[in-house]
Design a protein around this motif. Structure first.
Motif, PDB file in Angstrom:
ATOM      1  N   ALA A  45       0.832  -1.211  -0.097  1.00 15.59           N
ATOM      2  CA  ALA A  45      -0.011  -0.019  -0.258  1.00 15.59           C
ATOM      3  C   ALA A  45       0.925   1.364   0.269  1.00 15.59           C
ATOM      4  O   ALA A  45       2.214   1.055   0.858  1.00 15.59           O
ATOM      5  CB  ALA A  45      -0.455   0.196   1.181  1.00 15.59           C
ATOM      6  N   LYS A  46       0.106   1.668  -0.560  1.00 13.31           N
ATOM      7  CA  LYS A  46       0.992   3.570  -0.649  1.00 13.31           C
ATOM      8  C   LYS A  46       1.014   4.271   0.727  1.00 13.31           C
ATOM      9  O   LYS A  46      -0.495   4.481   1.435  1.00 13.31           O
ATOM     10  CB  LYS A  46       0.405   4.419  -2.340  1.00 13.31           C
ATOM     11  CG  LYS A  46       1.288   6.127  -1.382  1.00 13.31           C
ATOM     12  CD  LYS A  46       0.997   6.701  -2.892  1.00 13.31           C
ATOM     13  CE  LYS A  46       1.669   8.103  -3.418  1.00 13.31           C
ATOM     14  NZ  LYS A  46       1.095   8.190  -4.233  1.00 13.31           N
ATOM     15  N   LEU A  47       1.976   4.318   1.778  1.00 12.99           N
ATOM     16  CA  LEU A  47       1.742   5.465   2.927  1.00 12.99           C
ATOM     17  C   LEU A  47       1.553   6.500   2.399  1.00 12.99           C
ATOM     18  O   LEU A  47       1.478   7.914   3.507  1.00 12.99           O
ATOM     19  CB  LEU A  47       2.422   4.442   3.245  1.00 12.99           C
ATOM     20  CG  LEU A  47       3.206   3.437   3.531  1.00 12.99           C
ATOM     21  CD1 LEU A  47       4.525   2.830   4.561  1.00 12.99           C
ATOM     22  CD2 LEU A  47       1.817   2.832   4.380  1.00 12.99           C
ATOM     23  N   LEU A  48       2.292   7.246   1.708  1.00 10.19           N
ATOM     24  CA  LEU A  48       2.460   9.079   2.011  1.00 10.19           C
ATOM     25  C   LEU A  48       2.009   9.184   0.948  1.00 10.19           C
ATOM     26  O   LEU A  48       2.666   9.515  -0.468  1.00 10.19           O
ATOM     27  CB  LEU A  48       4.039   8.905   2.263  1.00 10.19           C
ATOM     28  CG  LEU A  48       4.457   8.510   4.044  1.00 10.19           C
ATOM     29  CD1 LEU A  48       5.925   8.892   3.668  1.00 10.19           C
ATOM     30  CD2 LEU A  48       3.634   9.514   4.609  1.00 10.19           C
ATOM     31  N   HIS A  49       1.640  10.921   0.507  1.00 12.39           N
ATOM     32  CA  HIS A  49       1.404  11.809  -0.726  1.00 12.39           C
ATOM     33  C   HIS A  49       2.771  12.304  -0.017  1.00 12.39           C
ATOM     34  O   HIS A  49       3.207  13.163  -0.167  1.00 12.39           O
ATOM     35  CB  HIS A  49       0.012  12.107  -0.848  1.00 12.39           C
ATOM     36  CG  HIS A  49      -1.328  11.272  -0.785  1.00 12.39           C
ATOM     37  ND1 HIS A  49      -1.452  10.594  -1.660  1.00 12.39           N
ATOM     38  CD2 HIS A  49      -2.026  11.459   0.599  1.00 12.39           C
ATOM     39  CE1 HIS A  49      -2.698   9.787  -1.472  1.00 12.39           C
ATOM     40  NE2 HIS A  49      -2.538  10.930  -0.518  1.00 12.39           N
ATOM     41  N   ARG A  50       3.318  12.066  -1.717  1.00 18.82           N
ATOM     42  CA  ARG A  50       4.892  13.501  -1.905  1.00 18.82           C
ATOM     43  C   ARG A  50       4.541  14.286  -3.165  1.00 18.82           C
ATOM     44  O   ARG A  50       3.584  14.338  -3.875  1.00 18.82           O
ATOM     45  CB  ARG A  50       5.972  12.305  -2.304  1.00 18.82           C
ATOM     46  CG  ARG A  50       6.314  11.293  -1.695  1.00 18.82           C
ATOM     47  CD  ARG A  50       7.651  10.205  -2.046  1.00 18.82           C
ATOM     48  NE  ARG A  50       7.672   9.156  -1.358  1.00 18.82           N
ATOM     49  CZ  ARG A  50       6.785   7.607  -1.189  1.00 18.82           C
ATOM     50  NH1 ARG A  50       5.532   7.613  -2.097  1.00 18.82           N
ATOM     51  NH2 ARG A  50       7.519   6.792  -0.712  1.00 18.82           N
TER      52      ARG A  50
END
Length: 297
Positions: A45-50
């Motif tokens: 899963a993607k954990l952070l919006h960069r």
């Protein structure tokens, strides 16, 4: 270890920036990015919006952050318990203290503790009472030492520590300084030097003036105890302060105590901590030593 990756993740979240987290952790920015990428691959899963300016949590990231804080706390507790098997006291303590305690009482106590437990890392943050209270409630500090009335609540534990005598001081040569005893009405229409709002000393002096209906002619505000006593010594006005902060200046005559008839002023110092904050062995030993010495003394 997974705990290393979680530590990196938590730091990135709390700093909202990869480079700031890398600097705090003494890692390269690519190294930080690799830890995050490995976590995302492992969890799928993607954990952070960069973004160029900051990072923010995804829904999955918010779940991991909440659990990562708990895992970090439990890991630290386990490590402390294992170290106890070797009779070693190690770890770190984040202490907050209001100015009077932090600048005039705590340094000697910390020196005594450090000589016995040199492997404990201690960081002290000094601010006014409201700032320390907010930092403890925000889980930024393990414990806080504050002045004045601190009230226990559902989330906050308050431990009485010691009493503090408050006195009124004046510059050497002030018209009132030659008086053996000062009547309360003689404090009317004087120039006062005060601490800022939010300070325990300011709250105490404001309460005193309200109770005695004393009206300052004019007042000057300083954001530190050092500033207040230097202003008094320079002749700016009179001030209400803890005896702790002016005992040297009283001894050499830089300031003089105004002894007010039939008046003894006293306030409390307290230790505050979050009830649900995890207690490290280092913190428990520090509090035991501090409170034992206080009671014996």
């Amino acid at each position: 270890m997974i705990t290393d990756a979680l530590k990196v993740f938590v730091t990135v979240v709390e700093q909202s920036h990869f480079s700031k987290a890398a600097e705090l952790l003494n890692l390269s920015q690519p190294g930080v990015s690799l830890h995050i990428k490995n976590l995302e691959n492992e969890l799928g899963a993607k954990l952070l919006h960069r973004s160029p300016k900051q990072v923010s949590l995804t829904e999955a990231g918010a779940i991991l952050y909440r659990h990562a804080k708990v895992i970090q706390s439990r890991y630290d507790e386990a490590r402390q318990e294992i170290q106890m098997l070797r009779d070693e006291v190690t770890g770190s303590i984040q202490i907050g203290a209001s100015f009077t305690i932090g600048e005039y009482i705590l340094p000697k106590k910390l020196a005594e503790f450090a000589s016995q437990y040199p492997q404990v890392n201690i960081q002290v943050t000094i601010g006014n009472t409201q700032e320390i209270l907010s930092a403890v409630r925000g889980n930024q500090l393990d414990i806080g030492f504050v002045e004045g009335e601190a009230r226990a609540s559902a989330d906050l534990d308050v431990i009485p520590y010691m009493k503090d005598e408050m006195i009124v001081v004046a510059p050497s040569g002030h018209p009132l300084s030659g008086s053996v005893v000062v009547e309360q009405n003689m404090l009317q229409d004087q120039v006062w030097v005060l601490r800022e709002l939010g300070s325990g000393t300011r709250a105490f002096s404001d309460h005193f003036m309200e109770q005695t209906t004393i009206r300052p002619k004019r007042s000057y505000v300083f954001t530190s105890s050092q500033g207040v006593k230097e202003a008094v010594a320079a002749g700016l006005g009179i001030a209400m302060v803890s005896r702790w902060i002016v005992h040297k200046e009283l001894a050499i005559g830089e300031v003089e105590e105004l002894r007010i008839r039939q008046l003894h002023l006293e306030r409390s110092f307290s230790i505050i901590r979050l009830i649900e904050h995890s207690h490290s062995m280092a913190l428990d030993v520090f509090l035991q030593k501090l409170l034992f010495v206080k009671k014996e003394g």
